[in-house]
Design a protein around this motif. Structure first.
Motif: not given
Length: 228
Positions: A32-33, A35-36, A171-173, A176-178, A180-181
């Protein structure tokens, strides 16, 4: 996996597979990290602010509820209401007239009325922060000309705040995405642990033998070589 699950048995099962759960959680978090951070194009947003007035008289305050002008005279609240009504019309007008829409080709633009007041915000989003700021400012500069063309002398429009190039993307955050991952990874790890327990047909010492034969287990012979 036994059907009569208890919190203690679930905790024991999770502890048996704790390394697997942590490994999957860490792996999905890294994905996730990465990719973001490296695969999603960052988007920057910049905004300019303009004020609509239904007369040529200036307001000393930029607040939509201002009660006095710069000469100390009280301003009729009906004028503010009228200005808010005109501002609402401008949102639709500016979103459709060619002289405004032609400036939006380089960025994604939203035109909004701030809290139903007589303030309009031009927000431009682009992968280039300077382009976002330029588009927002060009719209604010063109808006008075377009306003005068359609409303003539029924009011005026003034720029209150110009846009500046943002330093950080909206964006991206990544954080936050990390997170979520991490959450998804831990859930997947727990589900996999349950699945491994379901397909595990080996006999466990103690409880499994007692339930199978209906007899208590009095002692166990430890495999010292295997257990160390």
């Amino acid at each position: 996996m036994p059907k009569d699950l208890t919190p203690q048995k679930i905790l024991s099962m999770l502890l048996r597979h704790i390394k697997l759960i942590i490994l999957i959680g860490a792996l999905v978090t890294l994905i996730a990290y990465g990719y973001s951070s490296f695969f999603i194009t960052p988007v920057y947003s910049a905004s300019s602010l303009v004020m609509v007035q239904d007369t040529n008289e200036d307001f000393s305050s930029t607040q939509p509820t201002a009660s006095y002008n710069n000469n100390g005279k009280r301003i009729d609240t009906s004028r503010i209401t009228a200005s808010s009504t005109i501002a609402a019309s401008c949102v639709t007008l500016f979103s459709n007239v060619p002289e405004m829409t032609s400036l939006m080709s380089d960025a994604s633009v939203t035109i909004t009325q701030v809290d139903d007041s007589n303030f309009l915000k031009f927000t431009a989003s682009s992968s280039n922060p300077q382009v976002a700021a330029n588009v927002a400012n060009q719209l604010a500069e063109q808006a008075p000309k377009t306003f005068k063309k359609f409303f003539e002398n029924k009011g005026r429009l003034d720029t209150i705040q110009s846009a500046t190039a943002p330093s950080t993307p909206v964006s991206p955050n990544v954080n936050q995405n990390t997170l979520f991952g991490l959450g998804i990874g831990l859930v997947l790890g727990v589900l996999l642990a349950f699945f491994l327990e379901i397909i595990d047909t080996t006999l466990k010492p103690g409880d499994d033998l007692a339930k199978m034969y209906g007899l208590p287990v009095f002692a166990e012979i430890v495999d010292f070589q295997r257990e160390g």
